[in-house]
Design an enzyme around this catalytic site. Structure first.
Site, PDB file in Angstrom:
ATOM      1  N   LYS A  27      -1.648   9.682  -6.725  1.00 50.27           N
ATOM      2  CA  LYS A  27      -0.979  10.636  -7.613  1.00 50.27           C
ATOM      3  C   LYS A  27      -1.003  10.128  -9.062  1.00 50.27           C
ATOM      4  O   LYS A  27      -1.273  10.890  -9.988  1.00 50.27           O
ATOM      5  CB  LYS A  27       0.474  10.848  -7.158  1.00 50.27           C
ATOM      6  CG  LYS A  27       1.220  11.673  -8.166  1.00 50.27           C
ATOM      7  CD  LYS A  27       2.699  11.829  -7.915  1.00 50.27           C
ATOM      8  CE  LYS A  27       3.314  12.309  -9.225  1.00 50.27           C
ATOM      9  NZ  LYS A  27       4.609  12.922  -9.097  1.00 50.27           N
ATOM     10  N   LEU A  52      11.342   8.110  -6.465  1.00 54.16           N
ATOM     11  CA  LEU A  52      12.766   7.930  -6.743  1.00 54.16           C
ATOM     12  C   LEU A  52      13.580   9.008  -6.025  1.00 54.16           C
ATOM     13  O   LEU A  52      14.676   8.744  -5.525  1.00 54.16           O
ATOM     14  CB  LEU A  52      12.998   8.026  -8.263  1.00 54.16           C
ATOM     15  CG  LEU A  52      14.386   7.605  -8.727  1.00 54.16           C
ATOM     16  CD1 LEU A  52      14.536   6.094  -8.669  1.00 54.16           C
ATOM     17  CD2 LEU A  52      14.681   8.098 -10.139  1.00 54.16           C
ATOM     18  N   ASP A  53      13.018  10.215  -5.953  1.00 56.15           N
ATOM     19  CA  ASP A  53      13.711  11.351  -5.327  1.00 56.15           C
ATOM     20  C   ASP A  53      14.081  11.083  -3.874  1.00 56.15           C
ATOM     21  O   ASP A  53      15.032  11.661  -3.356  1.00 56.15           O
ATOM     22  CB  ASP A  53      12.817  12.606  -5.410  1.00 56.15           C
ATOM     23  CG  ASP A  53      11.444  12.367  -4.793  1.00 56.15           C
ATOM     24  OD1 ASP A  53      10.711  11.491  -5.298  1.00 56.15           O
ATOM     25  OD2 ASP A  53      11.100  13.041  -3.807  1.00 56.15           O
ATOM     26  N   GLY A  77      -5.995   5.745   1.747  1.00 56.20           N
ATOM     27  CA  GLY A  77      -5.684   7.175   1.810  1.00 56.20           C
ATOM     28  C   GLY A  77      -4.837   7.483   0.596  1.00 56.20           C
ATOM     29  O   GLY A  77      -3.674   7.120   0.555  1.00 56.20           O
ATOM     30  N   HIS A  78      -5.446   8.079  -0.421  1.00 55.76           N
ATOM     31  CA  HIS A  78      -4.741   8.338  -1.680  1.00 55.76           C
ATOM     32  C   HIS A  78      -4.489   9.845  -1.801  1.00 55.76           C
ATOM     33  O   HIS A  78      -5.433  10.630  -1.848  1.00 55.76           O
ATOM     34  CB  HIS A  78      -5.572   7.822  -2.869  1.00 55.76           C
ATOM     35  CG  HIS A  78      -5.736   6.330  -2.853  1.00 55.76           C
ATOM     36  ND1 HIS A  78      -6.447   5.639  -3.796  1.00 55.76           N
ATOM     37  CD2 HIS A  78      -5.256   5.388  -1.997  1.00 55.76           C
ATOM     38  CE1 HIS A  78      -6.399   4.336  -3.523  1.00 55.76           C
ATOM     39  NE2 HIS A  78      -5.703   4.168  -2.428  1.00 55.76           N
ATOM     40  N   GLN A  99      -5.105  -0.148  -1.334  1.00 49.54           N
ATOM     41  CA  GLN A  99      -4.158  -1.001  -0.618  1.00 49.54           C
ATOM     42  C   GLN A  99      -3.062  -1.482  -1.593  1.00 49.54           C
ATOM     43  O   GLN A  99      -2.835  -0.863  -2.612  1.00 49.54           O
ATOM     44  CB  GLN A  99      -4.860  -2.195   0.053  1.00 49.54           C
ATOM     45  CG  GLN A  99      -5.700  -1.821   1.276  1.00 49.54           C
ATOM     46  CD  GLN A  99      -7.023  -1.173   0.958  1.00 49.54           C
ATOM     47  OE1 GLN A  99      -7.837  -1.699   0.213  1.00 49.54           O
ATOM     48  NE2 GLN A  99      -7.267  -0.012   1.517  1.00 49.54           N
ATOM     49  N   GLY A 149       0.822  -1.215   0.000  1.00 48.83           N
ATOM     50  CA  GLY A 149       0.000   0.000   0.000  1.00 48.83           C
ATOM     51  C   GLY A 149       0.850   1.256   0.000  1.00 48.83           C
ATOM     52  O   GLY A 149       2.081   1.206   0.113  1.00 48.83           O
ATOM     53  N   ASP A 150       0.196   2.399  -0.238  1.00 53.30           N
ATOM     54  CA  ASP A 150       0.851   3.714  -0.194  1.00 53.30           C
ATOM     55  C   ASP A 150       1.988   3.855  -1.196  1.00 53.30           C
ATOM     56  O   ASP A 150       2.974   4.554  -0.953  1.00 53.30           O
ATOM     57  CB  ASP A 150       1.360   4.015   1.238  1.00 53.30           C
ATOM     58  CG  ASP A 150       0.267   3.901   2.260  1.00 53.30           C
ATOM     59  OD1 ASP A 150      -0.885   4.230   1.941  1.00 53.30           O
ATOM     60  OD2 ASP A 150       0.554   3.466   3.395  1.00 53.30           O
ATOM     61  N   GLU A 151       1.840   3.218  -2.329  1.00 51.71           N
ATOM     62  CA  GLU A 151       2.881   3.268  -3.363  1.00 51.71           C
ATOM     63  C   GLU A 151       2.854   4.592  -4.130  1.00 51.71           C
ATOM     64  O   GLU A 151       3.772   4.874  -4.911  1.00 51.71           O
ATOM     65  CB  GLU A 151       2.696   2.112  -4.365  1.00 51.71           C
ATOM     66  CG  GLU A 151       2.848   0.711  -3.767  1.00 51.71           C
ATOM     67  CD  GLU A 151       1.534   0.143  -3.246  1.00 51.71           C
ATOM     68  OE1 GLU A 151       0.548   0.909  -3.137  1.00 51.71           O
ATOM     69  OE2 GLU A 151       1.490  -1.063  -2.935  1.00 51.71           O
ATOM     70  N   LYS A 162      -0.403   5.544  -5.496  1.00 57.19           N
ATOM     71  CA  LYS A 162      -1.462   5.253  -6.476  1.00 57.19           C
ATOM     72  C   LYS A 162      -2.307   6.490  -6.785  1.00 57.19           C
ATOM     73  O   LYS A 162      -2.633   6.753  -7.936  1.00 57.19           O
ATOM     74  CB  LYS A 162      -2.375   4.127  -5.944  1.00 57.19           C
ATOM     75  CG  LYS A 162      -1.653   2.818  -5.701  1.00 57.19           C
ATOM     76  CD  LYS A 162      -2.575   1.774  -5.097  1.00 57.19           C
ATOM     77  CE  LYS A 162      -3.041   2.092  -3.702  1.00 57.19           C
ATOM     78  NZ  LYS A 162      -1.986   2.122  -2.670  1.00 57.19           N
TER      79      LYS A 162
END
Ligand code: GDP
Ligand code: IMO
Ligand code: MG
Length: 432
Positions: free
Chosen positions: A24, A339-340, A46-47, A231, A18-20, A22
Site C-alpha cells: 500500500k 492504526l485503525d 504478497g503485497h 518480507q 512482513g506484511d506491514e 508495504k
C-alpha cells in the site's frame, strides 16, 4: 508525504516479520518516483494494494505497476518463478493494468525457481514436523541454496536451449537422487520441465534485459528510484530470528546487492511498521496474544496471508524487535500502518523489553535458546476508542492516538512521517 524528500532514492523496508503494509505504501509513494525495483525474495511476498475497493495482490511485480508511466523492475536478487510471473501478468491485465516492455523489466541474471525447488521446500517442511519453518512452500529457500551452491539456472540460460537442456538435465538428475533416495518420493521429468520452461521463455522474453546496465543509466539520468523490500527485517537471513527466517537479505543493504547499484545511490531508508505485530509461520514472537484480543486483531486487521491464506499470529507492538530492525537498516523514518485496527482498545501495550533468566533485555537477543523463554515487558498506554479510519488530517488525530505515536517515536528514536488508517490508497495521514 515529505515532498521535499521526494528527490531522494528511497529504500522501503518492512521493520517487523512482513506484511506491514508495504504494498500500500509503495503504491502511494510511486507517484513521486520514476522506477520501482524489487531486490530480493520471490513469490513468497504478497503485497496488497486497494484502489477504489478493488484489491490487487502483487507477488513478484513491484507494487508501482498500478500507476501509469512508471518503470517497474525485478532485480537480479529476486528469485523468479516464471509460471507465477505469467499468472500475475495475466491477472493484472484482466484488471486493465498495462504491462509492457516499456514499463516492466526483468533481470537476465535473476535465478529461476523450478518445480524441484518447490518440491524440496514441501518435502523438507513435512520432514521437519513440529520444527518446520512454516515456509510459503514457494521454493524460495531451495532456490537461494542452489544459487549459493552454484547449481542455479538463471533467466538468460533459458535463451540458450541446448545449454539450458544440458544444465537442467544434470540438476534434475541430482535432485531426483534426493527425492527418491532420501525422501522416498517420486522423481521429476527433466523433459517435461524443459518443455514447460521453453514455453515460458518465449513469453517473458520481451521484458528481460540487463537491468544492471539499465539501472546504471537511470542513476546517471537522475531518475528517482524506489526500492521495494519484501518480507520484513526480522525475517532477514542474517539478522532475523534464524532459522525461522526467509532466505534473502531483506534489509536496505540487500537492496544494493540485489539490484547491482552502488549503496551510495540509496539516499533514504524508510521503514514500514504495523501498529501491532503479526507473524506467519513458526518462530519466536514474545508479544504474541493467544487470546480473544489476538483473534480480534486478526479479524479486524484481515490478518490472513496474502500469499498462502494462513491466519497470521497477532500480538502487541514489539519495540525491541523494531529497534533491532531500525538498527540493521539504518532507517531514519517510518510509516505507521493499521492504526485503525487498534481503535476499539481501552488500553494499548508496547513491548519495551524482554525478561529472560532474571535479566532484562532491551536489545534483541541473538541467541536462539533465549527466544522461547523471553517474557515481554509492557508499557501501557490509554487507547483512543475513536474511529480513525476517516481521518485524513494530522489535526484530527485523537489525543491518545497522538500519545501512542509520540511514545513509539521516542522509544524507537525514529520519526513517523505517515499514518495509514485503512487498506485503501486514500486512507493516509501525512505527519510532515
Ligand atoms: P505487505 O506484504 O507488507 O505489502 O502487506 P500485506 O498486503 O501482506 O498485508 C497488509 C494487509 O493490511 C493488506 O490486507 C492491506 O490491504 C491491509 N492494510 C494496509 N494498510 C492498512 C491500514 O492502515 N489499515 C487496515 N485496516 N488495513 C491495512
Ligand atoms: P511480504 O513481502 C510474511 C515467512 C514465511 C515463513 C518464512 C520462510 O508479503 O511481507 P519462505 O517461503 O520465505 O521460505 O518462508 O518467512 N514469509 C513471510 N511472512 N510476509 C512475507 O512477505 C513473507 N515471506 C515469507 O511465512 O515463516
Ligand atoms: Mg504480505
Amino acid at each position: 508525504m515529505d515532498r521535499s524528500n521526494s528527490g531522494l532514492n528511497t529504500c522501503l523496508v518492512g521493520l517487523q516479520w512482513g506484511d506491514e503494509g508495504k504494498g500500500k505504501i509503495v503504491d502511494i509513494l510511486t507517484e513521486s518516483f520514476d522506477i520501482i525495483v524489487r531486490y530480493q525474495g520471490g513469490s513468497n511476498a504478497g503485497h496488497t494494494v486497494v484502489v477504489n475497493n478493488e484489491k490487487f495482490v502483487l507477488h513478484l511485480i513491484p507494487s508501482g505497476i498500478l500507476r501509469k508511466n512508471k518503470m517497474c523492475v525485478i532485480g537480479s536478487g529476486v528469485v523468479l518463478d516464471p509460471r507465477q510471473l505469467l499468472e500475475e501478468i495475466a491477472g493484472l491485465r484482466e484488471k486493465n493494468v498495462e504491462i509492457r516492455s516499456d514499463n516492466f523489466r526483468v533481470s537476465e541474471i535473476a535465478h529461476l525457481v523450478f518445480p524441484y525447488h518447490k518440491k524440496l521446500d514441501e518435502l523438507s517442511e513435512s520432514e521437519k514436523g513440529d520444527e518446520k519453518i512454516g515456509t510459503t512452500r514457494k521454493g524460495i529457500g531451495p532456490c537461494y541454496a542452489d544459487k549459493m551452491a552454484r547449481n542455479g539456472i538463471r533467466v538468460s540460460d533459458l535463451f540458450h536451449p541446448e545449454h539450458f537442456k544440458q544444465r537442467l538435465k544434470k540438476v534434475v538428475e541430482e535432485k531426483n537422487k534426493i527425492f527418491v533416495r532420501l525422501f522416498d518420493a517420486d522423481a521429476l521429468s527433466w523433459n517435461e520441465i524443459y518443455d514447460e520452461y521453453c514455453g515460458y521463455a518465449e513469453q517473458i522474453k520481451p521484458f528481460v534485459c540487463n537491468t544492471v546496465a539499465f539501472m546504471d543509466s537511470a542513476v546517471k539520468a537522475r531518475k528517482k528510484i524506489l526500492f521495494e523490500g519484501a518480507q520484513g527485517s526480522m525475517l532477514d537471513v542474517d539478522f532475523g530470528t534464524y532459522p525461522f527466517i526467509t532466505s534473502s537479505s531483506v534489509t536496505a543493504g540487500g537492496a544494493a546487492v540485489g539490484v547491482g547499484i552502488c549503496p551510495k545511490q540509496i539516499h533514504k531508508i524508510l521503514g514500514v511498521m504495523k501498529s501491532y505485530t503479526t507473524r506467519v509461520g513458526s518462530g519466536p514472537f514474545p508479544s504474541e496474544l493467544n487470546d480473544e484480543l489476538g483473534n480480534h486483531l486478526r479479524e479486524k486487521g484481515g490478518e490472513y496471508g496474502a500469499t498462502t491464506g494462513r491466519p497470521r499470529r497477532c500480538g502487541w507492538f514489539d519495540a525491541v524487535a523494531v529497534k533491532h530492525a531500525i538498527m540493521i537498516n539504518g532507517a531514519e523514518s517510518a510509516v505507521l500502518t493499521k492504526l485503525d485496527v487498534l481503535d476499539e482498545q481501552k488500553t494499548i501495550k508496547i513491548c519495551v523489553g524482554y525478561k529472560f533468566d532474571n535479566k532484562v533485555y532491551d536489545v534483541f537477543p541473538t541467541d536462539l535458546a533465549a527466544w522461547p523463554e523471553c517474557q515481554p515487558i509492557y508499557k501501557e498506554m490509554p487507547g483512543w476508542q475513536k474511529d480513525t479510519s476517516k481521518m485524513r488530517d494530522r489535526n484530527d488525530i485523537p489525543s491518545h492516538a497522538k500519545g501512542y505515536i509520540d511514545a513509539l517515536e521516542k522509544i524507537l528514536g525514529i520519526r513517523i512521517e505517515m499514518l495509514s488508517v485503512g487498506p485503501d490508497r486514500g486512507q493516509v495521514v501525512s505527519l510532515v
